[in-house]
Enzyme design. Sequence first.
Site, short mmCIF file in Angstrom:
data_model
loop_
_atom_site.label_atom_id
_atom_site.label_comp_id
_atom_site.label_asym_id
_atom_site.label_seq_id
_atom_site.Cartn_x
_atom_site.Cartn_y
_atom_site.Cartn_z
N GLY A 38 0.51 -1.09 -0.35
CA GLY A 38 -0.12 -0.02 -0.50
C GLY A 38 1.11 0.95 -0.05
CG ASP A 96 -9.08 0.32 9.68
OD1 ASP A 96 -9.05 1.19 10.76
OD2 ASP A 96 -8.98 -0.29 8.68
N GLY A 98 -4.05 0.44 13.66
CA GLY A 98 -2.92 0.87 14.64
C GLY A 98 -2.43 -0.66 14.41
CB THR A 100 -0.46 -2.82 10.15
OG1 THR A 100 -1.59 -3.65 9.83
CG2 THR A 100 0.69 -3.35 8.80
CE LYS A 124 -9.70 3.32 6.72
NZ LYS A 124 -10.82 2.51 6.88
CG ASP A 152 -5.54 -3.42 -1.82
OD1 ASP A 152 -4.75 -2.91 -0.85
OD2 ASP A 152 -5.97 -4.74 -1.68
NE ARG A 158 -1.97 -3.00 -4.23
CZ ARG A 158 -2.22 -3.28 -2.89
NH1 ARG A 158 -1.92 -2.34 -2.08
NH2 ARG A 158 -2.02 -4.19 -2.07
P1 IMP Z 1 -4.30 -1.66 10.43
O1 IMP Z 1 -3.86 -2.91 11.28
O2 IMP Z 1 -5.72 -2.10 10.86
O3 IMP Z 1 -4.09 -0.69 11.18
O4 IMP Z 1 -4.87 -1.04 8.66
C1 IMP Z 1 -3.36 -0.81 8.30
C2 IMP Z 1 -3.73 -1.55 6.62
O5 IMP Z 1 -4.89 -2.35 6.00
C3 IMP Z 1 -3.46 -0.26 6.08
O6 IMP Z 1 -1.72 -0.53 5.52
C4 IMP Z 1 -3.98 -0.67 4.98
O7 IMP Z 1 -2.81 -1.98 3.66
C5 IMP Z 1 -5.16 -1.34 5.68
N1 IMP Z 1 -6.11 -0.78 5.02
C6 IMP Z 1 -6.46 -0.07 6.06
N2 IMP Z 1 -7.89 0.50 5.94
C7 IMP Z 1 -7.76 0.65 4.74
C8 IMP Z 1 -8.47 0.74 3.65
O8 IMP Z 1 -9.20 1.96 4.04
N3 IMP Z 1 -8.75 0.75 2.30
C9 IMP Z 1 -7.36 0.41 1.77
N4 IMP Z 1 -6.59 -0.36 2.48
C10 IMP Z 1 -6.51 0.00 4.38
MG MG Z 2 -0.75 -1.83 4.25
#
Ligand code: IMP
Ligand code: MG
Length: 179
Positions: A38, A96, A98, A100, A124, A152, A158
């Site tokens: 991403g 999102d 957090g 990741t 987000k 994506d 993308r």
């Molecule tokens: P987290 O672990 O929930 O913070 O998610 C982070 C990862 O999820 C990001 O690196 C994105 O690859 C993917 N992601 C989270 N939200 C979205 C979105 O709205 N669209 C696309 N990918 C997302």
């Molecule tokens: Mg990602």
Amino acid sequence: MKTLLTEKELQAGVHDMAAAITQRYGDRPVTIVAVMTGALVFLADLIRQLKMPIRISLIQASSYRGGTEPGALWIRDDMMLDIEDRDVLIVDDIFDTGRTLHAVSECLAKMQPASLASAVLLHKEGCQVIEMTPDFIAFSIPDEFVVGYGLDYRDLYRNLPFLAALEPADLIEATTVQE
Ligand code: IMP
Ligand code: MG
């Protein structure tokens, strides 16, 4: 789909973030660890705005198994450069929940960098389950599933130069495209 951030707005956000990063590191060398896939487009634009010596390392993390709902998180770090005693900046597309960024940070911390910071294009609002705030954030966005500028849905979209929120009709269309 509806446009959330235009190409021009994205460029302005990246430009401002590059200025903030430059303020922090000055001329010191920085090793960027980009979270694939991403962060790809954001990375390409951001590094061209930075003037200090830059090394680029890649790490792969994924929590989305095709759709919009997060699945189990996995990390692949076999393409990493040596980051011991280096100033390291993680670059990711979106913060999102957090999970990741938190998992990537934990993974990199074990490699003993001199310092570790993070930069995300998007934050987000209201989705965080981890107590952590990225050091650099270009934009805060509402809780919608977004695509484009590297992000994506089922590996599609993308390449859109702008950022858009998906609407229900787009989900059906994307499924049809894949079949
Ligand atoms: P987290 O672990 O929930 O913070 O998610 C982070 C990862 O999820 C990001 O690196 C994105 O690859 C993917 N992601 C989270 N939200 C979205 C979105 O709205 N669209 C696309 N990918 C997302
Ligand atoms: Mg990602």
